[in-house]
Motif scaffolding. Structure first.
Motif, short mmCIF file in Angstrom:
data_model
loop_
_atom_site.label_atom_id
_atom_site.label_comp_id
_atom_site.label_asym_id
_atom_site.label_seq_id
_atom_site.Cartn_x
_atom_site.Cartn_y
_atom_site.Cartn_z
N SER A 166 0.84 -1.19 0.00
CA SER A 166 0.00 0.00 0.00
C SER A 166 0.88 1.25 0.00
CB SER A 166 -0.89 0.01 1.24
OG SER A 166 -0.10 0.22 2.41
N GLY A 167 0.27 2.39 -0.27
CA GLY A 167 1.03 3.64 -0.26
C GLY A 167 1.68 3.90 1.09
N GLY A 168 0.96 3.64 2.16
CA GLY A 168 1.52 3.84 3.49
C GLY A 168 2.67 2.89 3.79
N GLN A 169 2.53 1.64 3.35
CA GLN A 169 3.61 0.66 3.55
C GLN A 169 4.85 1.03 2.74
OE1 GLN A 169 1.40 -2.83 2.43
NE2 GLN A 169 0.90 -3.36 4.54
N GLN A 170 4.64 1.52 1.53
CA GLN A 170 5.78 1.99 0.73
C GLN A 170 6.47 3.16 1.42
OE1 GLN A 170 4.85 2.76 -3.38
NE2 GLN A 170 3.67 0.88 -3.60
N GLN A 171 5.68 4.07 1.97
CA GLN A 171 6.26 5.23 2.66
C GLN A 171 7.09 4.77 3.86
OE1 GLN A 171 3.44 8.32 4.17
NE2 GLN A 171 4.47 9.59 2.65
N ARG A 172 6.58 3.83 4.61
CA ARG A 172 7.33 3.32 5.77
C ARG A 172 8.58 2.56 5.34
NH1 ARG A 172 3.87 -0.26 9.15
NH2 ARG A 172 2.29 -0.22 7.52
N THR A 173 8.51 1.87 4.21
CA THR A 173 9.70 1.17 3.69
C THR A 173 10.79 2.17 3.32
OG1 THR A 173 8.34 -0.66 2.86
CG2 THR A 173 10.55 -0.44 1.94
N ALA A 174 10.39 3.27 2.69
CA ALA A 174 11.36 4.31 2.34
C ALA A 174 12.00 4.91 3.58
CB ALA A 174 10.68 5.40 1.52
N VAL A 175 11.19 5.11 4.63
CA VAL A 175 11.74 5.61 5.89
C VAL A 175 12.71 4.59 6.48
CG1 VAL A 175 11.19 6.27 8.26
CG2 VAL A 175 9.77 7.10 6.38
N ALA A 176 12.34 3.32 6.42
CA ALA A 176 13.22 2.27 6.95
C ALA A 176 14.56 2.28 6.23
CB ALA A 176 12.54 0.90 6.81
N ARG A 177 14.54 2.42 4.92
CA ARG A 177 15.79 2.46 4.17
C ARG A 177 16.64 3.65 4.60
NH1 ARG A 177 15.51 3.20 -2.22
NH2 ARG A 177 14.62 5.16 -1.48
N GLY A 178 16.01 4.82 4.74
CA GLY A 178 16.76 5.99 5.17
C GLY A 178 17.35 5.84 6.56
N LEU A 179 16.57 5.27 7.49
CA LEU A 179 17.07 5.07 8.85
C LEU A 179 18.19 4.05 8.88
CD1 LEU A 179 13.71 4.96 10.86
CD2 LEU A 179 15.30 6.87 10.68
N ALA A 180 18.07 3.00 8.08
CA ALA A 180 19.08 1.94 8.08
C ALA A 180 20.45 2.46 7.68
CB ALA A 180 18.65 0.81 7.14
N LEU A 181 20.49 3.51 6.86
CA LEU A 181 21.77 4.06 6.38
C LEU A 181 22.48 4.89 7.45
CD1 LEU A 181 20.69 5.02 2.76
CD2 LEU A 181 22.31 3.22 3.42
N ARG A 182 21.77 5.27 8.52
CA ARG A 182 22.37 5.96 9.67
C ARG A 182 23.25 7.14 9.23
NH1 ARG A 182 21.79 3.41 14.42
NH2 ARG A 182 23.70 4.28 15.31
N GLY A 183 22.61 8.08 8.55
CA GLY A 183 23.32 9.24 8.05
C GLY A 183 23.68 10.23 9.15
N ASP A 184 24.62 11.10 8.85
CA ASP A 184 24.93 12.20 9.76
C ASP A 184 23.91 13.33 9.60
OD1 ASP A 184 27.19 10.89 10.70
OD2 ASP A 184 28.51 11.81 9.21
N VAL A 185 23.36 13.45 8.40
CA VAL A 185 22.26 14.37 8.13
C VAL A 185 21.15 13.55 7.48
CG1 VAL A 185 21.49 16.42 6.90
CG2 VAL A 185 23.83 16.32 7.80
N LEU A 186 19.93 13.67 8.01
CA LEU A 186 18.79 12.93 7.47
C LEU A 186 17.74 13.93 7.02
CD1 LEU A 186 17.36 10.22 6.97
CD2 LEU A 186 16.47 10.36 9.31
N LEU A 187 17.43 13.92 5.73
CA LEU A 187 16.45 14.82 5.13
C LEU A 187 15.21 14.01 4.77
CD1 LEU A 187 18.92 16.60 2.66
CD2 LEU A 187 18.34 17.30 5.01
N ALA A 188 14.08 14.32 5.39
CA ALA A 188 12.86 13.54 5.20
C ALA A 188 11.78 14.43 4.59
CB ALA A 188 12.39 12.96 6.53
N ASP A 189 11.28 14.06 3.41
CA ASP A 189 10.35 14.91 2.66
C ASP A 189 8.92 14.37 2.75
OD1 ASP A 189 9.23 16.77 1.03
OD2 ASP A 189 10.40 16.28 -0.76
N GLU A 190 8.11 14.97 3.62
CA GLU A 190 6.69 14.62 3.75
C GLU A 190 6.50 13.11 3.92
OE1 GLU A 190 4.31 16.70 4.13
OE2 GLU A 190 4.66 18.53 2.98
N VAL A 191 7.27 12.52 4.83
CA VAL A 191 7.28 11.05 4.92
C VAL A 191 6.15 10.50 5.78
CG1 VAL A 191 9.76 10.87 4.48
CG2 VAL A 191 8.93 11.09 6.85
N THR A 192 5.24 11.35 6.26
CA THR A 192 4.10 10.84 7.04
C THR A 192 2.78 11.18 6.36
OG1 THR A 192 4.03 12.87 8.39
CG2 THR A 192 5.36 11.04 9.21
N SER A 193 2.81 11.65 5.13
CA SER A 193 1.59 12.17 4.49
C SER A 193 0.52 11.12 4.27
CB SER A 193 1.95 12.84 3.15
OG SER A 193 2.57 11.90 2.28
#
Length: 215
Positions: free
Chosen positions: A135-162
């Motif tokens: 679903s759209g919400g599951q895809q959004q959470r998967t994208a967040v998971a990928r971003g979190l898994a990379l453990r960046g020094d700067v994390l830019l999140a674009d409307e990731v709860t819409s």
């Protein structure tokens, strides 16, 4: 540390979308980036991520000009895009594993980190589903998971709860604050005033300009 100094950005020959933007993204804090639809939130994140070169001013990372997206990746600037940026023909788990392997993780490390991060997002049951089946919400959470898994020094999140319900919105907000407590600098573009109010600082975009509302 990521800083913008008098930045103006736009596309092609069109007038600038944003003018004279100055802000420092500070480690250990979550900065809410707010403004109406079309105010330039995505444009500003793209400048921070090295995807869009400023017309005027400068974007610097650790005091040096940010050259491009490859340079941003070298400095561990992670972008979670609004359109999720996932490969639809891969599973949720494969999307994370590919990113982690490209980031230098061994296959066993990538599998372990993938499972742990999907669990944080409540996606264990969807790990082996193709992204195009989610679903759209599951895809959004998967994208967040990928971003979190990379453990960046700067994390830019674009409307990731819409596309998320209240419970999952709060879950992601909590995880973004966890990233800040780890020492990351987090910028969270959102149109949700309640989510913005839960962040340590807020930068509001209006008519091509930016104003620090809090912090």
């Amino acid at each position: 540390m990521l800083s913008l100094h008098g930045v103006s950005v736009g596309y092609g020959d069109a007038p600038a979308v944003l003018t004279d933007i100055s802000v420092t993204v500070r480690p250990g804090r979550v900065l809410a980036l707010t403004g109406s639809s079309g105010a330039g939130k995505t444009t500003l994140l793209h400048a921070m991520a090295g995807l869009l070169r400023p017309r005027d001013g400068s974007v610097t990372v650790d005091g040096k000009p940010l050259r491009d997206r490859d340079h941003a990746v070298e400095h561990r600037i992670v972008l979670i895009p609004q359109d999720n940026g996932l490969a639809p023909i891969l599973t949720a788990a494969e999307n994370l594993q590919v990113a982690l392997t490209a980031d230098g993780a061994t296959p066993p490390e990538a599998r372990q980190q993938t499972a742990a991060t999907l669990d944080l997002l409540g996606l264990c049951g969807q790990a082996n589903q193709l992204v195009e089946e989610l679903s759209g919400g599951q895809q959004q959470r998967t994208a967040v998971a990928r971003g979190l898994a990379l453990r960046g020094d700067v994390l830019l999140a674009d409307e990731v709860t819409s596309e998320l319900d209240a419970g999952n919105r709060q879950r992601i907000l909590n995880l973004l604050h966890d990233e800040a407590r780890r020492g990351a600098a987090v910028v969270f573009a959102t149109h949700d005033p309640e989510v913005a109010a839960a962040c340590e600082a807020e930068l509001h975009l209006l008519e091509g300009r930016a104003e620090i509302v809090r912090g």
